[in-house]
Design a protein around this motif. Structure first.
Motif, mmCIF file in Angstrom:
data_model
loop_
_atom_site.group_PDB
_atom_site.id
_atom_site.type_symbol
_atom_site.label_atom_id
_atom_site.label_comp_id
_atom_site.label_asym_id
_atom_site.label_seq_id
_atom_site.Cartn_x
_atom_site.Cartn_y
_atom_site.Cartn_z
ATOM 1 N N LEU A 168 -38.329 9.159 78.353
ATOM 2 C CA LEU A 168 -37.612 10.335 78.811
ATOM 3 C C LEU A 168 -37.004 9.782 80.130
ATOM 4 O O LEU A 168 -36.442 10.756 81.078
ATOM 5 C CB LEU A 168 -38.454 11.684 78.946
ATOM 6 N N ILE A 169 -37.203 8.757 80.834
ATOM 7 C CA ILE A 169 -36.838 8.212 81.765
ATOM 8 C C ILE A 169 -35.305 8.502 81.786
ATOM 9 O O ILE A 169 -34.639 8.127 80.798
ATOM 10 C CB ILE A 169 -36.980 6.925 82.159
ATOM 11 N N PRO A 170 -34.718 9.106 82.723
ATOM 12 C CA PRO A 170 -33.194 9.266 82.856
ATOM 13 C C PRO A 170 -32.413 7.900 82.332
ATOM 14 O O PRO A 170 -32.398 7.068 82.749
ATOM 15 C CB PRO A 170 -32.803 9.740 84.307
ATOM 16 N N GLY A 171 -31.476 8.561 81.204
ATOM 17 C CA GLY A 171 -30.586 7.275 80.651
ATOM 18 C C GLY A 171 -31.190 6.547 79.576
ATOM 19 O O GLY A 171 -30.379 6.283 78.575
ATOM 20 N N HIS A 172 -32.511 6.568 79.452
ATOM 21 C CA HIS A 172 -33.257 5.802 78.384
ATOM 22 C C HIS A 172 -33.206 6.619 76.986
ATOM 23 O O HIS A 172 -32.873 6.191 75.982
ATOM 24 C CB HIS A 172 -34.584 5.591 78.598
ATOM 25 N N TYR A 173 -33.480 8.101 76.985
ATOM 26 C CA TYR A 173 -33.187 8.902 75.978
ATOM 27 C C TYR A 173 -31.898 8.970 75.446
ATOM 28 O O TYR A 173 -31.602 8.820 74.219
ATOM 29 C CB TYR A 173 -33.767 10.168 76.366
ATOM 30 N N GLN A 174 -30.922 9.305 76.155
ATOM 31 C CA GLN A 174 -29.620 9.485 76.001
ATOM 32 C C GLN A 174 -29.112 8.000 75.309
ATOM 33 O O GLN A 174 -28.232 8.071 74.344
ATOM 34 C CB GLN A 174 -28.773 9.491 77.231
ATOM 35 N N ALA A 175 -29.671 6.710 75.612
ATOM 36 C CA ALA A 175 -29.441 5.620 74.911
ATOM 37 C C ALA A 175 -30.038 5.408 73.633
ATOM 38 O O ALA A 175 -29.743 4.231 73.215
ATOM 39 C CB ALA A 175 -29.762 4.426 76.161
ATOM 40 N N GLY A 176 -30.850 6.281 73.292
ATOM 41 C CA GLY A 176 -31.461 6.214 71.949
ATOM 42 C C GLY A 176 -32.882 5.699 71.913
ATOM 43 O O GLY A 176 -33.368 5.003 70.774
ATOM 44 N N MET A 177 -33.485 5.648 72.854
ATOM 45 C CA MET A 177 -34.609 5.013 73.137
ATOM 46 C C MET A 177 -35.766 6.310 72.540
ATOM 47 O O MET A 177 -36.599 7.142 73.030
ATOM 48 C CB MET A 177 -35.466 4.699 74.597
ATOM 49 N N VAL A 178 -35.922 6.423 71.040
ATOM 50 C CA VAL A 178 -36.436 7.380 70.469
ATOM 51 C C VAL A 178 -37.301 6.711 69.207
ATOM 52 O O VAL A 178 -36.844 5.712 68.682
ATOM 53 C CB VAL A 178 -35.595 8.562 70.049
ATOM 54 N N GLY A 179 -38.297 7.620 68.658
ATOM 55 C CA GLY A 179 -38.937 7.357 67.494
ATOM 56 C C GLY A 179 -39.524 8.379 66.805
ATOM 57 O O GLY A 179 -39.280 9.470 67.172
ATOM 58 N N ARG A 180 -39.941 8.247 65.564
ATOM 59 C CA ARG A 180 -40.501 9.233 64.646
ATOM 60 C C ARG A 180 -41.735 9.129 64.468
ATOM 61 O O ARG A 180 -42.289 7.868 64.016
ATOM 62 C CB ARG A 180 -39.619 9.483 63.469
ATOM 63 N N VAL A 181 -42.817 10.050 64.220
ATOM 64 C CA VAL A 181 -43.877 9.916 63.696
ATOM 65 C C VAL A 181 -43.927 10.897 62.430
ATOM 66 O O VAL A 181 -43.787 12.060 62.715
ATOM 67 C CB VAL A 181 -45.021 10.398 64.509
ATOM 68 N N VAL A 182 -44.354 10.355 61.206
ATOM 69 C CA VAL A 182 -44.394 11.122 60.074
ATOM 70 C C VAL A 182 -45.751 11.417 59.775
ATOM 71 O O VAL A 182 -46.544 10.669 59.311
ATOM 72 C CB VAL A 182 -43.518 10.518 59.049
ATOM 73 N N VAL A 183 -46.414 12.765 59.672
ATOM 74 C CA VAL A 183 -47.950 12.838 59.535
ATOM 75 C C VAL A 183 -47.775 13.485 58.123
ATOM 76 O O VAL A 183 -47.390 14.584 57.911
ATOM 77 C CB VAL A 183 -48.465 13.881 60.524
ATOM 78 N N SER A 184 -48.404 12.844 56.902
ATOM 79 C CA SER A 184 -48.481 13.448 55.713
ATOM 80 C C SER A 184 -49.793 13.804 55.444
ATOM 81 O O SER A 184 -50.879 13.343 55.827
ATOM 82 C CB SER A 184 -47.927 12.300 54.759
ATOM 83 N N GLU A 185 -50.102 14.873 54.361
ATOM 84 C CA GLU A 185 -51.340 15.336 54.167
ATOM 85 C C GLU A 185 -52.157 14.338 53.287
ATOM 86 O O GLU A 185 -53.386 14.466 53.108
ATOM 87 C CB GLU A 185 -51.010 16.554 53.482
ATOM 88 N N SER A 186 -51.441 13.437 52.627
ATOM 89 C CA SER A 186 -52.156 12.445 51.856
ATOM 90 C C SER A 186 -52.473 11.129 52.266
ATOM 91 O O SER A 186 -51.834 10.843 53.167
ATOM 92 C CB SER A 186 -51.203 12.243 50.309
#
Length: 168
Positions: free
Chosen positions: A150-168
């Protein structure tokens, strides 16, 4: 008239002081990536702070100046406590903040408005160039969650990811 101006000036200073104090507690760079103090776990929508003794597995995360996390998608089983080990291979500060899209959006907006805010929470790691960081997090709720720099400009440039938490 002088009394009214003095009262107004004093009131504005008081409000400014309160806002500055609130902001410095909410976010900041004084201890970015520094020694984290023990925290009382507080349930968040995306899980709760975990302890070192509870770690199920360790996942290394690389942060780059191309504004990317490697990996940028992580699969976790419900109840797992993950130790995220961060390595910043870039030449600028990066951070990893876990959350939901709305909380990350809100936090990113605050970072844009107040880039020098201080923050230190168990779901955040700030990593200096060439440095390392860590988050230990228990995913006790199923769903798709996000992480971002979330440093200014980084988030907007696409520095993101996903965590998928499954029950199995």
């Amino acid at each position: 008239m002088k009394t009214r101006r003095k009262f107004l000036a004093t009131s504005l200073l008081a409000v400014d002081s309160l806002l500055s104090t609130r902001i410095s507690f909410a976010h900041g760079n004084a201890k970015h990536g520094g020694d984290k103090q023990p925290v009382n776990p507080e349930q968040q929508d995306w899980g709760i702070a975990g302890g070192a003794r509870e770690v199920s597995r360790t996942i290394p995360i690389t942060m780059t100046d191309e504004m990317r996390f490697i990996p940028d998608r992580i699969e976790v089983r419900l109840g797992e406590t993950i130790r995220f080990l961060h390595h910043n291979v870039g030449k600028v500060m990066h951070e990893m903040v876990l959350g939901t899209k709305p909380t990350l959006d809100e936090h990113a907006e605050l970072m844009e408005r107040f880039p020098d805010m201080e923050h230190d929470a168990p779901w955040m790691a700030h990593v200096a160039p060439g440095g390392n960081g860590e988050i230990i997090w228990t995913f006790n709720r199923p769903g798709d969650f996000d992480f971002a720099c979330l440093i200014p400009g980084h988030y907007q440039a696409g520095m993101v990811g996903r965590v998928v938490v499954s029950e199995s």
